[in-house]
Design an enzyme around this catalytic site. Structure first.
Site, PDB file in Angstrom:
ATOM      1  N   HIS A  12     -11.604  71.533 -62.642  1.00  0.00           N
ATOM      2  CA  HIS A  12     -11.050  70.934 -61.419  1.00  0.00           C
ATOM      3  C   HIS A  12     -11.283  69.415 -61.333  1.00  0.00           C
ATOM      4  O   HIS A  12     -11.429  68.881 -60.237  1.00  0.00           O
ATOM      5  CB  HIS A  12     -11.606  71.647 -60.184  1.00  0.00           C
ATOM      6  CG  HIS A  12     -13.103  71.512 -59.995  1.00  0.00           C
ATOM      7  ND1 HIS A  12     -13.875  72.511 -59.458  1.00  0.00           N
ATOM      8  CD2 HIS A  12     -13.958  70.505 -60.262  1.00  0.00           C
ATOM      9  CE1 HIS A  12     -15.141  72.114 -59.405  1.00  0.00           C
ATOM     10  NE2 HIS A  12     -15.207  70.893 -59.886  1.00  0.00           N
ATOM     11  N   HIS A  59     -17.747  68.919 -53.116  1.00  0.00           N
ATOM     12  CA  HIS A  59     -18.397  67.713 -53.663  1.00  0.00           C
ATOM     13  C   HIS A  59     -18.682  66.689 -52.567  1.00  0.00           C
ATOM     14  O   HIS A  59     -18.608  65.488 -52.801  1.00  0.00           O
ATOM     15  CB  HIS A  59     -17.497  67.055 -54.699  1.00  0.00           C
ATOM     16  CG  HIS A  59     -17.153  67.921 -55.877  1.00  0.00           C
ATOM     17  ND1 HIS A  59     -16.377  69.048 -55.760  1.00  0.00           N
ATOM     18  CD2 HIS A  59     -17.480  67.824 -57.180  1.00  0.00           C
ATOM     19  CE1 HIS A  59     -16.240  69.611 -56.964  1.00  0.00           C
ATOM     20  NE2 HIS A  59     -16.900  68.893 -57.829  1.00  0.00           N
ATOM     21  N   HIS A 196     -20.155  69.659 -68.796  1.00  0.00           N
ATOM     22  CA  HIS A 196     -20.081  68.218 -68.539  1.00  0.00           C
ATOM     23  C   HIS A 196     -21.306  67.761 -67.776  1.00  0.00           C
ATOM     24  O   HIS A 196     -21.943  68.531 -67.056  1.00  0.00           O
ATOM     25  CB  HIS A 196     -18.795  67.808 -67.824  1.00  0.00           C
ATOM     26  CG  HIS A 196     -18.569  68.314 -66.419  1.00  0.00           C
ATOM     27  ND1 HIS A 196     -18.521  69.652 -66.085  1.00  0.00           N
ATOM     28  CD2 HIS A 196     -18.338  67.652 -65.262  1.00  0.00           C
ATOM     29  CE1 HIS A 196     -18.256  69.784 -64.791  1.00  0.00           C
ATOM     30  NE2 HIS A 196     -18.151  68.579 -64.259  1.00  0.00           N
ATOM     31  N   GLU A 243     -21.236  74.444 -62.703  1.00  0.00           N
ATOM     32  CA  GLU A 243     -20.095  74.917 -61.895  1.00  0.00           C
ATOM     33  C   GLU A 243     -19.478  76.191 -62.470  1.00  0.00           C
ATOM     34  O   GLU A 243     -18.694  76.862 -61.783  1.00  0.00           O
ATOM     35  CB  GLU A 243     -19.021  73.830 -61.817  1.00  0.00           C
ATOM     36  CG  GLU A 243     -19.457  72.606 -61.020  1.00  0.00           C
ATOM     37  CD  GLU A 243     -18.474  71.441 -61.142  1.00  0.00           C
ATOM     38  OE1 GLU A 243     -18.585  70.500 -60.348  1.00  0.00           O
ATOM     39  OE2 GLU A 243     -17.607  71.460 -62.034  1.00  0.00           O
TER      40      GLU A 243
END
Lengths: 283, 117
Positions: A12, A59, A196, A243
């Site tokens: 995303h 976020h 990541h 995530e």
């Protein structure tokens, strides 16, 4: 009873929203990423889901550290998007499904998941970008062709929920959806990851071997991931790679055996290894 | 008790735990305010005044002045919120990745590509 058609899990990254807005799907940097999505869109056209239950992490748009729920369920008539501070376009509100929301709230609490219920909820790129990838169009102007229920997971403030707990939440979610008295066809969506890390001297960390193994295991042996603790996942997939918990929840909601519809993996989008997996629950 | 438990070390990595959350609350709250365009404009008009308004300590204010991402993290900043501050300065996640790893942006991009194996 409602029908669970399957699950789609996808990264995303915010830059995807900017690329869609600028029409960069065929740009040389972006083409290898966007090329993953047409087979999944075609499958969705065949399976015609009415509502998507979207498992994602906020976020810092709807939730801040003043109140950080471990698991939150949306129960709003619609879910507005809003300015996140870095210039990606604001999309139209996504219509909700209040009947399903309240059914999930009641079922999950009954199953001893003490979730937070939200009758108002802003949704950020982690919610809107996957929907924009699956149902493309000018979503700043054209209404969404899908209803959605957000399930927000804390992947920001440690302690995060354990992988095992997330798996069990997914199972409870799947049982709840399957017991919903409705003719609706329901799709699970899990967003974020894969490996990541944006912060620290290890910024730019990517672990292709682990990502590909995770995607394989998610199809054939989804409990495999529950052997890991959260800090194992931080080490193996990066601080934001965790995530993938959202993928675990979406996958665990599928009852019985699954069939892999399509998988795609591309390094990098921004600093992220971008993954896509579509699973049909047509056993 | 936070701060006394032995922590697992992951090289080059700061886990945003209780210690970080307690240390960084004012800084993260300021960054969260940057969802609003009016607040971003107010910050740009007078950075120091805006930092004072949110009660940032000297280390946090200095890290903001220097646009120093590692120092912002050391001062309790969480990257999800810091990204909103970086956005005001026109820095994307590859810019801040390059800064934190001491590379040029091109070298950082090459490092990402190398992960394809």
């Amino acid at each position: 009873m409602a029908t669970i058609v399957g699950a789609v899990t996808t990264s995303h990254v915010p830059a995807i929203g900017a690329a869609i807005a600028r029409g960069l799907e065929d740009d040389p940097y972006w083409q290898p990423f966007f090329a993953g999505y047409p087979p999944v869109r075609e499958w969705l056209r065949e399976r015609r889901p009415d509502v998507a239950v979207v498992v994602y992490n906020d976020h810092g748009l709807n939730f801040f550290l003043d109140k950080m729920p471990t698991f939150a369920v949306g129960a709003a008539p619609q879910y507005p998007n809003a300015d996140e501070g870095w210039g990606i376009p604001t999309l139209l509100p996504v219509p909700g499904d209040e009947d399903l929301s309240w059914h999930l709230v009641e079922s999950l609490v009954e199953a001893e998941f003490d979730i937070v219920t939200c009758q108002e909820m802003l949704v950020d790129h982690a919610f809107t970008i996957p929907l924009a990838l699956l149902w493309p169009g000018d979503r700043a102007r054209e209404p969404w062709p899908i209803r959605a229920v957000p399930i927000c997971v804390n992947t920001v403030l440690f302690p995060l929920p354990s992988v095992r707990r997330c798996y069990k939440l997914g199972e409870a979610l799947g049982r709840a959806i399957a017991a919903w008295e409705s003719d609706a066809r329901v799709l699970l969506v899990g967003t974020g990851g894969l490996s990541h890390q944006l912060d620290g001297r290890r910024a730019g960390f990517i672990n292709k071997a682990f990502d590909l193994l995770f995607m394989d295991k998610l199809v054939s042996d989804p409990q495999w991931i529950t052997q890991y603790g959260i800090l194992d996942l931080v080490e193996l997939t990066g601080t934001q790679g965790v995530e993938l918990l959202n993928w675990v929840i979406a996958r665990a909601a599928l009852p019985g055996a699954v069939r892999k519809v399509h998988a795609h993996y591309h390094i990098p989008i921004s600093n992220t290894a971008a993954g896509l997996l579509a699973l049909a629950a047509d056993s | 008790m936070p701060g006394t438990r032995r922590k697992r070390e992951i090289p080059g990595t700061t886990v945003f735990d209780a210690d970080q959350a307690r240390k960084g609350y004012a800084l993260n709250k300021m960054c969260y305010s940057f969802n609003s365009a009016a607040n971003r404009a107010e910050f740009l008009r007078d950075e120091d005044a805006y930092c004072r308004k949110f009660g940032l300590n000297e280390a946090q204010r200095d890290a903001v002045r220097r646009r120093d991402v590692l120092a912002l993290i050391a001062a309790g900043g969480n990257i999800y919120y810091l990204a909103k501050l970086a956005g005001i300065f026109g820095l994307d996640v590859q810019d801040i990745g390059a800064q934190q790893t001491g590379m040029t942006k091109d070298a950082f991009k090459a490092k990402l590509l190398a992960a394809r194996g």
